[in-house]
Design a protein around this motif. Structure first.
Motif, PDB file in Angstrom:
ATOM      1  N   SER A   5       0.845  -1.213   0.000  1.00 26.31           N
ATOM      2  CA  SER A   5       0.000   0.000   0.000  1.00 26.31           C
ATOM      3  C   SER A   5       0.872   1.252   0.000  1.00 26.31           C
ATOM      4  O   SER A   5       0.554   2.251  -0.670  1.00 26.31           O
ATOM      5  CB  SER A   5      -0.913  -0.003   1.233  1.00 26.31           C
ATOM      6  OG  SER A   5      -1.793  -1.103   1.230  1.00 26.31           O
ATOM      7  N   TYR A   6       1.972   1.199   0.737  1.00 32.80           N
ATOM      8  CA  TYR A   6       2.916   2.324   0.770  1.00 32.80           C
ATOM      9  C   TYR A   6       3.591   2.505  -0.589  1.00 32.80           C
ATOM     10  O   TYR A   6       3.688   3.627  -1.115  1.00 32.80           O
ATOM     11  CB  TYR A   6       3.936   2.081   1.873  1.00 32.80           C
ATOM     12  CG  TYR A   6       5.224   2.837   1.750  1.00 32.80           C
ATOM     13  CD1 TYR A   6       5.256   4.233   1.794  1.00 32.80           C
ATOM     14  CD2 TYR A   6       6.432   2.154   1.595  1.00 32.80           C
ATOM     15  CE1 TYR A   6       6.454   4.932   1.679  1.00 32.80           C
ATOM     16  CE2 TYR A   6       7.626   2.836   1.484  1.00 32.80           C
ATOM     17  CZ  TYR A   6       7.631   4.223   1.526  1.00 32.80           C
ATOM     18  OH  TYR A   6       8.819   4.914   1.404  1.00 32.80           O
ATOM     19  N   GLY A  27       1.564   4.154  -3.304  1.00 35.93           N
ATOM     20  CA  GLY A  27       1.190   5.541  -3.039  1.00 35.93           C
ATOM     21  C   GLY A  27      -0.106   5.729  -2.289  1.00 35.93           C
ATOM     22  O   GLY A  27      -0.608   6.854  -2.195  1.00 35.93           O
ATOM     23  N   LEU A  45      -0.595   4.695   1.068  1.00 39.22           N
ATOM     24  CA  LEU A  45      -0.313   4.881   2.493  1.00 39.22           C
ATOM     25  C   LEU A  45       0.965   5.687   2.645  1.00 39.22           C
ATOM     26  O   LEU A  45       1.963   5.392   1.976  1.00 39.22           O
ATOM     27  CB  LEU A  45      -0.142   3.495   3.137  1.00 39.22           C
ATOM     28  CG  LEU A  45      -0.003   3.393   4.653  1.00 39.22           C
ATOM     29  CD1 LEU A  45      -1.311   3.797   5.341  1.00 39.22           C
ATOM     30  CD2 LEU A  45       0.369   1.960   5.053  1.00 39.22           C
ATOM     31  N   ASP A  46       0.947   6.719   3.505  1.00 37.42           N
ATOM     32  CA  ASP A  46       2.159   7.528   3.633  1.00 37.42           C
ATOM     33  C   ASP A  46       3.201   6.803   4.480  1.00 37.42           C
ATOM     34  O   ASP A  46       2.909   5.861   5.217  1.00 37.42           O
ATOM     35  CB  ASP A  46       1.852   8.922   4.175  1.00 37.42           C
ATOM     36  CG  ASP A  46       1.418   8.936   5.637  1.00 37.42           C
ATOM     37  OD1 ASP A  46       1.997   8.200   6.452  1.00 37.42           O
ATOM     38  OD2 ASP A  46       0.481   9.679   5.966  1.00 37.42           O
ATOM     39  N   SER A  47       4.432   7.245   4.352  1.00 36.06           N
ATOM     40  CA  SER A  47       5.559   6.520   4.950  1.00 36.06           C
ATOM     41  C   SER A  47       5.486   6.485   6.469  1.00 36.06           C
ATOM     42  O   SER A  47       5.851   5.481   7.092  1.00 36.06           O
ATOM     43  CB  SER A  47       6.886   7.153   4.511  1.00 36.06           C
ATOM     44  OG  SER A  47       6.969   8.498   4.936  1.00 36.06           O
ATOM     45  N   SER A  48       4.994   7.567   7.095  1.00 36.82           N
ATOM     46  CA  SER A  48       4.950   7.595   8.559  1.00 36.82           C
ATOM     47  C   SER A  48       3.972   6.563   9.106  1.00 36.82           C
ATOM     48  O   SER A  48       4.251   5.890  10.113  1.00 36.82           O
ATOM     49  CB  SER A  48       4.581   8.997   9.054  1.00 36.82           C
ATOM     50  OG  SER A  48       3.267   9.346   8.628  1.00 36.82           O
ATOM     51  N   GLN A  49       2.835   6.411   8.427  1.00 33.92           N
ATOM     52  CA  GLN A  49       1.863   5.421   8.893  1.00 33.92           C
ATOM     53  C   GLN A  49       2.361   3.999   8.600  1.00 33.92           C
ATOM     54  O   GLN A  49       2.148   3.087   9.405  1.00 33.92           O
ATOM     55  CB  GLN A  49       0.503   5.673   8.248  1.00 33.92           C
ATOM     56  CG  GLN A  49      -0.130   6.997   8.679  1.00 33.92           C
ATOM     57  CD  GLN A  49      -1.646   6.949   8.677  1.00 33.92           C
ATOM     58  OE1 GLN A  49      -2.267   6.153   7.988  1.00 33.92           O
ATOM     59  NE2 GLN A  49      -2.252   7.822   9.463  1.00 33.92           N
ATOM     60  N   TRP A  50       2.996   3.829   7.463  1.00 29.75           N
ATOM     61  CA  TRP A  50       3.578   2.514   7.151  1.00 29.75           C
ATOM     62  C   TRP A  50       4.591   2.113   8.225  1.00 29.75           C
ATOM     63  O   TRP A  50       4.550   0.991   8.734  1.00 29.75           O
ATOM     64  CB  TRP A  50       4.245   2.568   5.777  1.00 29.75           C
ATOM     65  CG  TRP A  50       5.120   1.386   5.487  1.00 29.75           C
ATOM     66  CD1 TRP A  50       4.726   0.083   5.362  1.00 29.75           C
ATOM     67  CD2 TRP A  50       6.540   1.399   5.324  1.00 29.75           C
ATOM     68  NE1 TRP A  50       5.823  -0.723   5.115  1.00 29.75           N
ATOM     69  CE2 TRP A  50       6.945   0.053   5.085  1.00 29.75           C
ATOM     70  CE3 TRP A  50       7.501   2.401   5.327  1.00 29.75           C
ATOM     71  CZ2 TRP A  50       8.271  -0.293   4.867  1.00 29.75           C
ATOM     72  CZ3 TRP A  50       8.827   2.047   5.110  1.00 29.75           C
ATOM     73  CH2 TRP A  50       9.201   0.720   4.883  1.00 29.75           C
ATOM     74  N   GLN A  79      -5.565   2.922   2.783  1.00 33.07           N
ATOM     75  CA  GLN A  79      -5.361   4.320   2.410  1.00 33.07           C
ATOM     76  C   GLN A  79      -4.732   5.090   3.564  1.00 33.07           C
ATOM     77  O   GLN A  79      -3.940   5.996   3.366  1.00 33.07           O
ATOM     78  CB  GLN A  79      -6.698   4.965   2.026  1.00 33.07           C
ATOM     79  CG  GLN A  79      -7.260   4.462   0.705  1.00 33.07           C
ATOM     80  CD  GLN A  79      -8.550   5.174   0.353  1.00 33.07           C
ATOM     81  OE1 GLN A  79      -9.568   4.991   1.021  1.00 33.07           O
ATOM     82  NE2 GLN A  79      -8.523   5.973  -0.696  1.00 33.07           N
ATOM     83  N   ARG A  80      -5.138   4.723   4.744  1.00 28.72           N
ATOM     84  CA  ARG A  80      -4.545   5.246   5.972  1.00 28.72           C
ATOM     85  C   ARG A  80      -4.963   4.291   7.089  1.00 28.72           C
ATOM     86  O   ARG A  80      -5.792   3.409   6.885  1.00 28.72           O
ATOM     87  CB  ARG A  80      -5.037   6.675   6.276  1.00 28.72           C
ATOM     88  CG  ARG A  80      -6.540   6.804   6.495  1.00 28.72           C
ATOM     89  CD  ARG A  80      -6.921   8.239   6.849  1.00 28.72           C
ATOM     90  NE  ARG A  80      -8.349   8.367   7.142  1.00 28.72           N
ATOM     91  CZ  ARG A  80      -9.285   8.572   6.242  1.00 28.72           C
ATOM     92  NH1 ARG A  80      -8.947   8.693   4.957  1.00 28.72           N
ATOM     93  NH2 ARG A  80     -10.561   8.680   6.605  1.00 28.72           N
TER      94      ARG A  80
END
Length: 398
Positions: free
Chosen positions: A304-305, A308, A310-315, A368-369
């Motif tokens: 998902s990261y 594009g 999921l953003d890197s911080s959440q991953w 997505q998040r």
């Protein structure tokens, strides 16, 4: 000659609605004579005669609670006006091996037949998730349905598999190839059983809580993330909160998700599971189900990261949480034979098996998040290979 005339065609279109209702109870020391929970669950059917009951018990429990069968028999005698045990409890080995032995289904069905159970009788299944799946399948197919009361004894069974509507066994090298959708009559979660789990089984079930939190409830994921230390040191109060919320989210999805018996291809609760099911088989079930699910979550979160979503911080937060709980996020079987897509020992063959299991259309849940999922019907295998490489690189850094 083909006749295409309304005068020569008839149709009856009948819609049937069926309502299922079952309760999930949370208690301690279920078979203590002072605990009426089981008797009350059975008495609630309103029938006046004592109900015939047979019990199937996971042998693994008896290593830690050797008096369990005696307690069960004593309990049925104490509440004899409500329930009557119809035969000696059946003891079977639990774990995934139980779901790989088709003869066990017939043995349980023979037990039901020999005990003279009818559709108003009860079968009590006491054990881990795999054993509950097996007994549920046998119960659903005997007399087209014996009333099943599940007593899950592991974290994973209490928060996930034990509270759902699925039953099944493995066949033809595939996870849950044979099975039914049949809700239990009731589920009784006894936290006392959790005190005897080894660390692997205690931790394994938390993966399903992480899964449902990631796709449905960001605040629940925050709770898990902030309580990883408490969970790792086996704080029972924290675990009970996790189990309750996880079970609640699963039940809400079954009741309100619009597809309780999975007639379509959407499977949000199977986030991370296409790889998990395949990894269980590829490792010859060396991995516990929850351990494989944790890796599957890490893989699909990483994918998902990379695409594009999921953003890197959440991953990074997801992988940090799984690692802090004690999960391993990479095993060699992830990367074997990845270029041989037609090889059943290739991880990506799991996508084909998953598509078949869903009903024809590949449907994967991605993130997505945290707390928000999205479904996709196509995947980029090159990026999945990159995700696997990334997990191998970062496995020691989280």
């Amino acid at each position: 000659m083909i006749v295409n005339s309304k005068q020569n065609s008839r149709l009856i279109n009948q819609r049937v609605s069926v309502t299922f209702n079952y309760e999930v109870h949370f208690t301690q020391n279920l078979f203590d004579l002072k605990n009426p929970t089981l008797a009350q669950v059975i008495a609630a059917d309103g029938e006046t005669k004592p109900k015939r009951v047979v019990a199937v018990v996971d042998a693994g429990i008896l290593k830690y609670q050797p008096e369990l069968v005696k307690q069960l028999v004593a309990y049925t005698k104490f509440y004899g006006e409500v329930l009557a045990i119809a035969s000696e409890p059946m003891i079977i080995s639990g774990g995934e091996a139980a779901k790989n032995d088709p003869t066990l289904v017939e043995q349980i069905q023979q037990l039901i037949e020999a005990a003279g159970l009818c559709r108003h009788s009860y079968i009590l299944a006491i054990g881990g998730g795999a054993m509950l799946d097996l007994v549920g399948y046998a119960a659903a197919t005997a007399h087209r349905g014996i009333r099943l009361i599940r007593v899950p004894t592991t974290v994973l069974a209490q928060n996930d598999s034990g509270v759902g509507v699925k039953n099944g066994i493995n066949a033809f090298g595939k996870k849950n190839f044979l099975g039914t959708f049949a809700p239990p009559y009731a589920v009784i979660n006894d936290s006392t059983f959790l005190t005897t789990l080894d660390d692997r089984d205690w931790r394994s079930g938390i993966a399903e809580a992480v899964k449902v939190a990631l796709i449905k409830d960001a605040s629940f994921f925050d709770f898990i993330h902030s309580h990883t230390a408490a969970l790792k040191r086996r704080d029972m109060d924290t675990m009970q909160q996790v189990i309750y919320r996880c079970a609640q989210l699963h039940l809400e999805h079954i009741a309100n998700g619009g597809d309780p018996f999975e007639m379509g291809s959407s499977r949000p609760l199977d986030f991370g599971h296409w790889a998990a099911h395949k990894l269980e088989h590829l490792t010859n079930y060396r991995l516990r189900h929850g351990e494989a699910v944790a890796i599957g979550i890490a893989l699909d979160s990483t994918y998902s990261y990379l695409v594009g979503l999921l953003d890197s911080s959440q991953w990074e937060r997801i992988l940090n949480t799984l690692s802090a709980l004690g999960f391993t996020l990479y095993v060699p079987e992830l990367a074997k034979n990845l270029s041989q897509l037609e090889d059943p020992h290739c991880l990506f063959w799991g996508l084909t098996e998953f598509r078949e299991h869903l009903g024809g259309e590949l449907t994967l849940t991605l993130l997505q998040r945290i707390g928000k999922s999205i479904e996709v019907h196509e995947v980029n295998l090159a990026l999945y290979k990159e995700a696997i490489s990334l997990l191998q690189e970062v496995k020691g850094n989280f």
